[in-house]
Design an enzyme around this catalytic site. Structure first.
Site, short mmCIF file in Angstrom:
data_model
loop_
_atom_site.label_atom_id
_atom_site.label_comp_id
_atom_site.label_asym_id
_atom_site.label_seq_id
_atom_site.Cartn_x
_atom_site.Cartn_y
_atom_site.Cartn_z
N PHE A 171 0.75 -1.17 0.06
CA PHE A 171 -0.06 -0.06 -0.06
C PHE A 171 0.78 1.20 -0.11
CE2 PHE A 171 -2.65 -3.32 2.16
CZ PHE A 171 -3.37 -3.51 1.13
N ARG A 172 1.96 0.99 -0.66
CA ARG A 172 2.89 2.29 -0.97
C ARG A 172 3.58 3.05 0.41
NH1 ARG A 172 2.67 2.19 -6.00
NH2 ARG A 172 1.01 2.23 -7.20
N LEU A 173 3.53 2.14 1.50
CA LEU A 173 4.17 2.69 2.71
C LEU A 173 5.67 2.25 2.85
CD1 LEU A 173 2.98 4.53 5.07
CD2 LEU A 173 2.98 2.08 6.46
#
Ligand SMILES: Cc1cc2nc3c(=O)[nH]c(=O)nc-3n(C[C@H](O)[C@H](O)[C@H](O)COP(=O)(O)O)c2cc1C
Length: 195
Positions: A171-173
């Protein structure tokens, strides 16, 4: 991501993993800028590196060579897609000593040495066929003999002042770890950056 004692140890670990995963882990984007700050980038190979920095071999009369003569700073960016990893390096650039360049030149395949001797990198040529013809002339001149390194062919050392390790996460973290130092003799300071 846990910091290592220095970014070279971190790079060593990541490069080993990339070697096992990527068909050409040494391919890296090299960015330079001219005297007016105009940026340009291109892919190069970094096959040799140490705790001194990252080595790039090229024609020093090329566009990148002119940029580096005017503005001896560069940035490198690797992307190892399979591992979801990016490494960014920013630093100071110096010319590698002749003996080191000669050793690298000697290790290149003969065909690559002939091409480098025939090509004045980044300069215009009438056509690709004209260049192929020049290559045949250079080949005939050398016969089966050793191909000497043209004086214009050389190497640069990129001594990093900043290295960033980027690990893709769900999730693009993404996880970003920066190593930075104020000068080449200064200690490395690490920070985690937001993605
Ligand atoms: C994967 C890859 C690796 C390359 N490696 C080098 C290299 O190590 N040295 C080099 O001079 N050019 C290399 N090239 C060619 C450069 O991208 C570029 O075309 C050339 O150096 C001229 O750039 P310049 O006109 O900006 O100086 C490579 C190209 C690719 C696609």
């Amino acid at each position: 991501m846990n910091p290592h004692a220095d970014p070279f140890l971190h790079f060593a670990e990541w490069f080993e993993a990339a070697r096992a995963d990527d068909p050409q882990p040494e391919a890296v984007n090299l960015a330079t800028a001219d005297a007016d700050g105009r940026p340009a980038n291109r892919m190069v190979l970094v096959r040799r590196w140490s705790s001194e920095g990252f080595e790039v071999y090229t024609d020093t009369t090329s566009r990148k060579g002119a940029d580096l003569a005017a503005n001896p700073r560069a940035a490198l960016c690797w992307h190892w897609k399979g591992l979801g990893r990016q490494v960014r390096v920013e630093g100071l650039v110096t010319r590698l000593p002749d003996a080191q360049v000669d050793a690298y030149w000697a290790g290149r395949p003969r065909g690559s040495r002939l091409s480098a001797a025939a090509s004045h990198q980044s300069q215009p040529v009438e056509s690709h066929e004209a260049l192929a013809k020049r290559l045949r002339t250079v080949e005939a001149e050398h016969g089966g003999q050793e191909v000497p390194r043209p004086e214009r062919w050389g190497g640069y050392l990129v001594t990093p002042l900043r290295v960033e390790f980027w690990q893709e996460e769900e999730f693009r973290l993404h996880d970003r770890l920066e190593y930075a130092r104020a000068s080449t003799g200064a200690p490395w300071v690490t920070r985690t950056l937001q993605p």
